[in-house]
Scaffold this motif. Structure first.
Motif, mmCIF file in Angstrom:
data_model
loop_
_atom_site.group_PDB
_atom_site.id
_atom_site.type_symbol
_atom_site.label_atom_id
_atom_site.label_comp_id
_atom_site.label_asym_id
_atom_site.label_seq_id
_atom_site.Cartn_x
_atom_site.Cartn_y
_atom_site.Cartn_z
ATOM 1 N N LEU A 266 -5.559 6.104 3.975
ATOM 2 C CA LEU A 266 -4.149 6.490 3.827
ATOM 3 C C LEU A 266 -3.862 7.780 4.591
ATOM 4 O O LEU A 266 -2.880 7.897 5.294
ATOM 5 C CB LEU A 266 -3.787 6.682 2.348
ATOM 6 C CG LEU A 266 -3.943 5.498 1.401
ATOM 7 C CD1 LEU A 266 -3.332 5.845 0.048
ATOM 8 C CD2 LEU A 266 -3.277 4.252 1.963
ATOM 9 N N ILE B 50 -9.614 2.762 1.884
ATOM 10 C CA ILE B 50 -8.397 2.690 2.684
ATOM 11 C C ILE B 50 -8.048 4.061 3.248
ATOM 12 O O ILE B 50 -7.961 5.050 2.516
ATOM 13 C CB ILE B 50 -7.220 2.147 1.845
ATOM 14 C CG1 ILE B 50 -7.586 0.770 1.289
ATOM 15 C CG2 ILE B 50 -5.950 2.057 2.684
ATOM 16 C CD1 ILE B 50 -6.534 0.192 0.384
ATOM 17 N N THR C 215 -0.209 -1.599 1.253
ATOM 18 C CA THR C 215 -1.605 -2.000 1.406
ATOM 19 C C THR C 215 -2.417 -1.611 0.179
ATOM 20 O O THR C 215 -3.265 -2.384 -0.296
ATOM 21 C CB THR C 215 -2.213 -1.351 2.658
ATOM 22 O OG1 THR C 215 -1.481 -1.772 3.803
ATOM 23 C CG2 THR C 215 -3.673 -1.736 2.829
ATOM 24 N N LEU C 216 -2.170 -0.425 -0.347
ATOM 25 C CA LEU C 216 -2.887 0.031 -1.534
ATOM 26 C C LEU C 216 -2.619 -0.887 -2.721
ATOM 27 O O LEU C 216 -3.540 -1.247 -3.467
ATOM 28 C CB LEU C 216 -2.491 1.468 -1.872
ATOM 29 C CG LEU C 216 -3.109 2.066 -3.127
ATOM 30 C CD1 LEU C 216 -4.634 2.049 -3.047
ATOM 31 C CD2 LEU C 216 -2.607 3.490 -3.348
ATOM 32 N N PRO D 254 -4.081 0.686 6.892
ATOM 33 C CA PRO D 254 -2.944 -0.124 6.451
ATOM 34 C C PRO D 254 -2.404 -1.073 7.513
ATOM 35 O O PRO D 254 -2.045 -2.209 7.208
ATOM 36 C CB PRO D 254 -1.905 0.931 6.059
ATOM 37 C CG PRO D 254 -2.733 2.094 5.591
ATOM 38 C CD PRO D 254 -3.919 2.106 6.514
ATOM 39 N N VAL E 296 -9.426 5.702 -1.592
ATOM 40 C CA VAL E 296 -8.528 6.097 -0.507
ATOM 41 C C VAL E 296 -8.993 7.417 0.070
ATOM 42 O O VAL E 296 -9.576 8.250 -0.618
ATOM 43 C CB VAL E 296 -7.061 6.223 -0.989
ATOM 44 C CG1 VAL E 296 -6.550 4.900 -1.521
ATOM 45 C CG2 VAL E 296 -6.905 7.320 -2.026
ATOM 46 N N VAL F 57 -11.372 0.240 -5.372
ATOM 47 C CA VAL F 57 -10.613 0.705 -4.221
ATOM 48 C C VAL F 57 -10.681 2.226 -4.163
ATOM 49 O O VAL F 57 -10.478 2.905 -5.172
ATOM 50 C CB VAL F 57 -9.135 0.256 -4.300
ATOM 51 C CG1 VAL F 57 -8.341 0.825 -3.121
ATOM 52 C CG2 VAL F 57 -9.037 -1.264 -4.322
ATOM 53 N N ARG G 82 -5.540 -3.061 -4.622
ATOM 54 C CA ARG G 82 -5.818 -2.927 -6.057
ATOM 55 C C ARG G 82 -5.676 -4.266 -6.776
ATOM 56 O O ARG G 82 -6.368 -4.525 -7.761
ATOM 57 C CB ARG G 82 -4.888 -1.886 -6.664
ATOM 58 C CG ARG G 82 -5.133 -0.479 -6.126
ATOM 59 C CD ARG G 82 -4.217 0.531 -6.775
ATOM 60 N NE ARG G 82 -4.551 0.726 -8.175
ATOM 61 C CZ ARG G 82 -3.858 1.500 -9.010
ATOM 62 N NH1 ARG G 82 -2.786 2.143 -8.553
ATOM 63 N NH2 ARG G 82 -4.227 1.636 -10.253
#
Length: 419
Positions: A157, A155, A180-181, A134, A194, A192, A185
């Motif tokens: 997270l 990502i 950021t997520l 992020p 995580v 995407v 998306r």
């Protein structure tokens, strides 16, 4: 969309149109090519990070300064060299991992992809994944990576609790992660993933030797993970995700709407993959150099030494380990059973045409016990774990590997001295 200074590859436009395609098919995932195939996946390792996270044991470095132009040239050179050595004609997926590859310039990503596309066939719908943290991935940067050829984001997270993030040594907050997520998306809809850690010390995190958390637990500064609580959290997490419509397609991977990672699927199906960059690992048959045996390859770890070797020899391979037939079958078994599909009869026969799955696991006492307990399934489709079995695969594997080794030894007896 093309951003100033970033050249989008021709195949990227078509990839965008195909990005929502469903992945396969009667086996539940992309088909893996035969062991000596001219198909492969490509992993690219960016070794640099902003800081050291307390749980991470990957090959990463905190640099005072990075000569990215030199690193870019070496990544391109090594990709070209290993593609030639492998004889690979088609790259199915590219994965930029690390380290923190979102710290690299989109120009570097575009240069590597262009080199791959020029050296071999990179289909329009190839999956191109970039790992991003992020703190290193604002909206404009994510868009630039998309213009460079990335069509899937992974990502990191790790947690959505600020206290846990501090313990993990992360540089972002839960708010940063969610922002950021949301941007990811929006820019890469349906593409995407995580990473989330199920727990921490006193919960479930697997502690890796050499990490700060490992040292803290060993010294008594933090409590050790509780195995029973770990199992409960894992089972609860699986149940929650299944209820939300996610398919558990691998022991620790879940996907919705068919969006499983084709790159990771190559690993679990024992397909070929090339490892590019400092410390990267690969598995391929060097057909382009006249080889016939699959090799495990490990690139030199330290970035400066790796770059020197690439400039001298065209690649920085530090170790080449030929894999014997039994070793390869052990990998097929251990990796394949991690997936919900398991190992189909057809897939096993690509690696071992004589000993069938039924020959190996249809009669042995230990395997029979697992079958009778419903943890293991052996039927017309092949060999796989049940929903319950996936959760305890690690405890079953020693038994199954031992049975495979015994059957292999019976088929290939040791030579008698003095014959």
């Amino acid at each position: 969309m093309t951003l100033p200074g970033v050249r989008a590859l021709g195949w990227v436009k078509a990839a965008t149109m195909a990005s929502r395609r469903r992945l396969a098919e009667d086996e539940g995932g992309p088909r893996a090519p035969a062991p000596g195939s001219q198909h492969a996946a490509l992993y690219v390792h960016w070794p640099y990070c902003e800081k050291r996270c307390s749980y991470c044991s990957f090959n990463k470095y905190i640099p005072r300064g990075v000569d990215e132009a030199a690193m870019r040239r070496c990544l391109v050179t090594e990709a070209q060299t290993l593609l030639q050595l492998s004889g690979v004609r088609r790259v199915k997926s590219v994965f930029f991992g690390g380290g923190t590859p979102s710290l690299a310039s989109p120009h570097t990503v575009a240069a590597v992809l262009e080199a791959v596309a020029q050296a071999t066939h990179l289909p329009a719908d190839s999956e191109v994944t970039l790992e991003a943290n992020p703190t290193s991935a604002p909206s404009s940067r994510l868009a630039a990576f998309g213009a460079a050829g990335v069509n899937r984001l992974s990502i990191g997270l790790q947690s959505l609790d600020d206290t846990e993030l501090q313990l993990l040594g992360r540089a972002h907050s839960a708010s940063d992660a969610l922002q950021t997520l949301a941007e990811a998306r929006r820019l890469f809809p349906g593409r995407v993933s995580v990473d989330l850690l199920l727990g921490l010390p006193a919960q479930q995190l697997s502690l890796e030797r050499g990490t700060a958390l490992f040292t803290q637990v060993r010294q008594g500064a933090l409590p050790a993970p509780d195995p029973e609580l770990a199992a409960e959290m894992y089972q609860e997490g699986r149940a929650v995700l299944r209820e939300a419509g996610f398919r558990q397609y691998e022991v620790s991977n879940f996907a919705r709407n068919g969006a499983l990672s084709t790159h990771n699927w190559t690993y679990w199906q024992c397909g070929q993959y090339l490892g590019i960059g400092p410390g990267a690992h690969g598995r391929f048959v060097p057909q382009g150099a006249g080889g016939h045996t699959r090799e495990a390859r490990i690139q030199t770890l330290e970035p400066d030494n790796w770059m020197k070797e690439v400039m001298l020899f065209g690649h920085g391979t530090r170790r080449r380990i030929p894999l014997g037939e039994l070793e390869l079958l052990e990998e097929v078994l251990a990796m394949g059973l991690r997936t919900d599909v398991g190992i189909t009869h057809q897939h096993w026969q690509q690696f071992e045409p004589q000993l069938t799955l039924r020959d190996l696991f249809g009669a042995g006492k230990e395997a029979q016990e697992l079958l009778e307990q419903g943890l293991l399934l052996l039927d017309h489709r092949g060999l796989r774990c049940s929903w319950e079995g996936l959760a305890v695969l690690d405890s079953m594997l020693p038994t199954l590997l031992s049975q495979l080794q015994e059957a292999w030894q019976q088929r290939t007896p040791s030579p008698v001295p003095g014959g």
